[in-house]
Design a protein around this motif. Structure first.
Motif, PDB file in Angstrom:
ATOM      1  N   LEU A  65      -0.964  32.841  91.234  1.00  0.00           N
ATOM      2  CA  LEU A  65      -0.656  33.662  90.056  1.00  0.00           C
ATOM      3  C   LEU A  65      -1.623  33.348  88.927  1.00  0.00           C
ATOM      4  O   LEU A  65      -2.027  32.199  88.740  1.00  0.00           O
ATOM      5  CB  LEU A  65       0.772  33.404  89.565  1.00  0.00           C
ATOM      6  CG  LEU A  65       1.917  33.804  90.482  1.00  0.00           C
ATOM      7  CD1 LEU A  65       3.246  33.533  89.780  1.00  0.00           C
ATOM      8  CD2 LEU A  65       1.822  35.258  90.900  1.00  0.00           C
ATOM      9  N   TRP A  66      -1.968  34.354  88.163  1.00  0.00           N
ATOM     10  CA  TRP A  66      -2.714  34.114  86.943  1.00  0.00           C
ATOM     11  C   TRP A  66      -1.792  33.501  85.888  1.00  0.00           C
ATOM     12  O   TRP A  66      -0.612  33.884  85.782  1.00  0.00           O
ATOM     13  CB  TRP A  66      -3.267  35.422  86.401  1.00  0.00           C
ATOM     14  CG  TRP A  66      -4.522  35.893  87.076  1.00  0.00           C
ATOM     15  CD1 TRP A  66      -5.332  35.191  87.917  1.00  0.00           C
ATOM     16  CD2 TRP A  66      -5.112  37.186  86.945  1.00  0.00           C
ATOM     17  NE1 TRP A  66      -6.388  35.970  88.316  1.00  0.00           N
ATOM     18  CE2 TRP A  66      -6.283  37.194  87.733  1.00  0.00           C
ATOM     19  CE3 TRP A  66      -4.771  38.336  86.236  1.00  0.00           C
ATOM     20  CZ2 TRP A  66      -7.118  38.312  87.835  1.00  0.00           C
ATOM     21  CZ3 TRP A  66      -5.591  39.460  86.326  1.00  0.00           C
ATOM     22  CH2 TRP A  66      -6.756  39.443  87.112  1.00  0.00           C
ATOM     23  N   PRO A  67      -2.312  32.586  85.081  1.00  0.00           N
ATOM     24  CA  PRO A  67      -1.502  32.028  83.999  1.00  0.00           C
ATOM     25  C   PRO A  67      -1.443  32.968  82.800  1.00  0.00           C
ATOM     26  O   PRO A  67      -2.352  33.767  82.571  1.00  0.00           O
ATOM     27  CB  PRO A  67      -2.246  30.736  83.639  1.00  0.00           C
ATOM     28  CG  PRO A  67      -3.683  31.053  83.959  1.00  0.00           C
ATOM     29  CD  PRO A  67      -3.641  31.960  85.171  1.00  0.00           C
ATOM     30  N   ILE A  68      -0.367  32.869  82.045  1.00  0.00           N
ATOM     31  CA  ILE A  68      -0.263  33.612  80.788  1.00  0.00           C
ATOM     32  C   ILE A  68      -1.320  33.059  79.827  1.00  0.00           C
ATOM     33  O   ILE A  68      -1.523  31.845  79.754  1.00  0.00           O
ATOM     34  CB  ILE A  68       1.140  33.467  80.189  1.00  0.00           C
ATOM     35  CG1 ILE A  68       2.177  34.051  81.153  1.00  0.00           C
ATOM     36  CG2 ILE A  68       1.249  34.147  78.827  1.00  0.00           C
ATOM     37  CD1 ILE A  68       3.611  33.803  80.735  1.00  0.00           C
ATOM     38  N   PRO A  69      -2.013  33.904  79.092  1.00  0.00           N
ATOM     39  CA  PRO A  69      -3.071  33.417  78.193  1.00  0.00           C
ATOM     40  C   PRO A  69      -2.561  32.379  77.198  1.00  0.00           C
ATOM     41  O   PRO A  69      -1.451  32.475  76.673  1.00  0.00           O
ATOM     42  CB  PRO A  69      -3.537  34.679  77.472  1.00  0.00           C
ATOM     43  CG  PRO A  69      -3.244  35.779  78.425  1.00  0.00           C
ATOM     44  CD  PRO A  69      -1.962  35.382  79.107  1.00  0.00           C
ATOM     45  N   GLN A  87       7.827  29.500  79.714  1.00  0.00           N
ATOM     46  CA  GLN A  87       7.875  30.225  80.984  1.00  0.00           C
ATOM     47  C   GLN A  87       6.473  30.428  81.558  1.00  0.00           C
ATOM     48  O   GLN A  87       6.236  31.356  82.325  1.00  0.00           O
ATOM     49  CB  GLN A  87       8.559  31.577  80.767  1.00  0.00           C
ATOM     50  CG  GLN A  87      10.005  31.459  80.304  1.00  0.00           C
ATOM     51  CD  GLN A  87      10.653  32.810  80.021  1.00  0.00           C
ATOM     52  OE1 GLN A  87       9.971  33.829  79.894  1.00  0.00           O
ATOM     53  NE2 GLN A  87      11.963  32.821  79.929  1.00  0.00           N
ATOM     54  N   GLN A  88       5.569  29.537  81.211  1.00  0.00           N
ATOM     55  CA  GLN A  88       4.193  29.631  81.703  1.00  0.00           C
ATOM     56  C   GLN A  88       4.165  29.417  83.213  1.00  0.00           C
ATOM     57  O   GLN A  88       4.963  28.661  83.777  1.00  0.00           O
ATOM     58  CB  GLN A  88       3.324  28.571  81.006  1.00  0.00           C
ATOM     59  CG  GLN A  88       1.897  28.434  81.499  1.00  0.00           C
ATOM     60  CD  GLN A  88       1.057  29.658  81.259  1.00  0.00           C
ATOM     61  OE1 GLN A  88       1.196  30.653  81.979  1.00  0.00           O
ATOM     62  NE2 GLN A  88       0.170  29.595  80.259  1.00  0.00           N
ATOM     63  N   ASN A  89       3.254  30.081  83.879  1.00  0.00           N
ATOM     64  CA  ASN A  89       3.059  29.859  85.301  1.00  0.00           C
ATOM     65  C   ASN A  89       2.463  28.479  85.539  1.00  0.00           C
ATOM     66  O   ASN A  89       1.895  27.862  84.636  1.00  0.00           O
ATOM     67  CB  ASN A  89       2.142  30.936  85.889  1.00  0.00           C
ATOM     68  CG  ASN A  89       2.816  32.300  85.945  1.00  0.00           C
ATOM     69  OD1 ASN A  89       4.028  32.390  86.074  1.00  0.00           O
ATOM     70  ND2 ASN A  89       2.024  33.361  85.852  1.00  0.00           N
ATOM     71  N   LYS A  90       2.544  28.029  86.760  1.00  0.00           N
ATOM     72  CA  LYS A  90       2.007  26.728  87.155  1.00  0.00           C
ATOM     73  C   LYS A  90       0.509  26.672  86.854  1.00  0.00           C
ATOM     74  O   LYS A  90      -0.231  27.608  87.162  1.00  0.00           O
ATOM     75  CB  LYS A  90       2.257  26.558  88.654  1.00  0.00           C
ATOM     76  CG  LYS A  90       1.950  25.204  89.226  1.00  0.00           C
ATOM     77  CD  LYS A  90       2.331  25.216  90.716  1.00  0.00           C
ATOM     78  CE  LYS A  90       2.037  23.879  91.369  1.00  0.00           C
ATOM     79  NZ  LYS A  90       2.374  23.917  92.829  1.00  0.00           N
ATOM     80  N   LEU A  91       0.060  25.568  86.250  1.00  0.00           N
ATOM     81  CA  LEU A  91      -1.333  25.464  85.822  1.00  0.00           C
ATOM     82  C   LEU A  91      -2.179  24.553  86.702  1.00  0.00           C
ATOM     83  O   LEU A  91      -3.404  24.511  86.568  1.00  0.00           O
ATOM     84  CB  LEU A  91      -1.401  24.974  84.374  1.00  0.00           C
ATOM     85  CG  LEU A  91      -0.758  25.897  83.332  1.00  0.00           C
ATOM     86  CD1 LEU A  91      -0.889  25.296  81.939  1.00  0.00           C
ATOM     87  CD2 LEU A  91      -1.371  27.292  83.374  1.00  0.00           C
TER      88      LEU A  91
END
Length: 537
Positions: A514-518, A531-535
């Motif tokens: 998944l792309w991360p939220i900016p 709720q950020q995606n995994k980095l």
């Protein structure tokens, strides 16, 4: 009072300015779009004060879909989000096209992070477009209530805007959220924005919205498209560059495909596909062109294109973004940055005599740089090729998959053959269903829709499929693995490539899926920050 820092909310000037653009992308330049003076609230209201202004406002929404600004730079147009970028990013996240230079390396190799520009710009421009659609919806509702336009006209414009809102949210979902199949849509979705943000108060309210669930988002997608279907005309005077009833139905069929709702796919597709051949839609009169290159040799006027994003000589993604520039060979005045990968070109399921090799692939004979390139976008001078979003061929293949999944093989095979048989020789045509009909349909999608940005969407929706899914991102080739003397491409006797040195596959559980939220978004929005995606892994 908080300072508004996120570009995803700070839309008002760009949104209203774009509404006042002259209609038609061949007239309005990118410079015009980005350099208008600030618009006052009175001017915003004037955008909906007459029927003529309202049409300009609607065309401004489509203009923004074609040309969003890159890195928020006024002078830099890269075809975001749908004029070119969605197609390019969708291909570079898959394995069927080859990244030749560093231009798309981050996307191609799965290295997106919260500040990398392609994914960040997609987020910002998609939400800017969504906000612009929401401004138009509120504006035409008021104009209809005041009698500026009729109620039917107001609802038709709203239908176009809701179609664009759905198209944009779905693009966000396939990049930033897990597929619907994961826990039946219970994973985080994306903020589904339905209110115009034109003030600090609206911005503050927007900060309270979380991502919701994927299932919630899909419910809203369907609601938007049901409204669009009910209120849009069968045809538009401006052709395929504006949404129609058929476009809303076709997009619904795609979305139900992503949901694995095969009965829903069939119900929607049957509105566009007659019971028997020849297949000509009773809504919009869509039908396949005689030859597979028909939608691309006459992209403005053909029977197969259901909805496209219009580009023009004075308004396109430019040398750093337009489809013919990115996908075109240097020998024909393209930039030669993205070629067809031998993974697809040499695939055993793509017959060597298939017409699409001769008509929709082009060879670059340059010594040391001998590749096959996608030839769907071929206006290398003015870069005016329209970006295809929905074609009748896709509708037929989507319906074919749904019927095959339900064991309705005769109907599935007939729809598959309608697309496939215009390109393959008689001896290669299926007269009975192949052993794995679903696989044959999925393989046909890879050939037929190559270069149209659908590869990542298929990888994403099928990720958890026990039979056909990768459960992640498939391995890709690198330029360094190739000999570049032309022998890398051989559909008859495919060469063997080194087993090392390419882009490795990545598991579904990897942060790369998944792309991360900016970062700019999460810094301004405490709700999304949590709720950020995994980095990282």
């Amino acid at each position: 009072m908080k300072k508004v820092t996120s570009r995803s909310y700070n839309f008002r000037r760009a949104a209203v300015a774009a509404m006042l653009l002259a209609a038609g992308t061949s007239i309005v330049s990118c410079k015009d779009f980005t350099e208008l003076a600030p618009i006052s609230l009175a001017s915003e209201e004037s955008a909906f004060a007459s029927p003529g202004n309202i049409k300009l406002a609607m065309m401004g929404v489509y203009e923004s879909a074609a040309i969003g600004t890159y890195q928020n730079l006024k002078s830099s147009a890269r075809g975001y989000p749908f004029g070119a970028a969605a197609i390019e990013q969708g291909e570079m996240r898959g394995e069927d096209m080859l990244n030749i230079d560093q231009f798309y390396a981050i996307t191609y190799e799965g290295g997106a992070n919260p500040t990398s520009l392609n994914n960040v710009t997609m987020w910002h421009t998609l939400y800017a477009l969504i906000n612009q659609a929401n401004i138009l919806i509120e504006g035409v509702q008021k104009a209809g209530a005041k009698g500026v336009i009729t109620d039917a006209e107001a609802k038709a414009y709203e239908g176009e805007a809701r179609f664009m809102r759905a198209l944009s949210h779905h693009e966000l979902l396939v990049h930033f959220s897990f597929p619907y199949a994961d826990a039946a849509g219970g994973k985080w979705g994306v903020p589904y924005r339905t209110k115009a943000i034109t003030s600090l108060a609206a911005y503050e309210e927007g900060l309270k919205m979380d991502r919701g669930t994927v299932k919630d988002c899909y419910t809203k997608l369907i609601a938007d498209l049901d409204f669009a279907e009910a209120n849009l005309p069968d045809k538009q005077p401006d052709g395929a560059q504006r949404a129609t009833k058929g476009a809303a139905i076709a997009l619904k069929a795609r979305i139900k495909q992503h949901m694995g709702d095969w009965d829903g796919v069939i119900a929607e597709s049957n509105k566009l596909i007659p019971a028997a051949a020849p297949y000509k839609s009773p809504i919009g009169a869509f039908q396949l062109t005689a030859e597979p290159d028909g939608p691309f040799t006459s992209y403005k006027n053909n029977t197969e294109s259901i909805f496209s994003i219009a580009n023009g000589p004075n308004a396109n993604g430019g040398s750093n973004g337009a489809l013919p520039a990115m996908f075109g060979p240097a020998s024909l005045n393209g930039r030669g940055l993205v070629a067809t990968s031998p993974i697809l070109y040499n695939a055993s399921f793509w017959k060597a005599t298939d017409k699409r090799r001769a008509l929709l692939q082009v060879y670059q004979p340059t010594t040391g740089s001998r590749y096959y390139f996608n030839y769907k976008y071929r206006d290398y001078t003015t870069r005016a090729d329209w970006a295809p979003m929905l074609r009748y061929a896709e509708v037929l293949l989507t319906a074919a998959e749904a019927h095959a999944r339900k064991g309705e093989n005769d109907r599935a095979l007939a729809l598959l053959n309608a697309v496939r048989n215009r390109s393959v020789e008689v001896g290669d045509q299926f007269t009975t269903p192949p052993a794995d009909l679903v696989l044959a349909i999925l393989q046909e999608r890879r050939i037929e829709l190559a270069g149209e940005g659908r590869r990542w969407a298929d990888i994403h929706r099928l990720a958890l499929d026990a039979v056909y899914g990768f459960r992640g991102i498939p391995a890709k080739m690198k330029k360094e693995q190739m000999k570049l003397d032309g022998t890398d491409y051989n559909a008859v006797t495919p060469p063997t490539f080194p087993t090392t040195g390419g882009v490795p596959s990545y598991a579904y559980e990897s942060f790369r899926f998944l792309w991360p939220i900016p970062a700019e978004e999460t810094a301004a929005n405490p709700t999304l920050r949590a709720q950020q995606n995994k980095l990282s892994d």
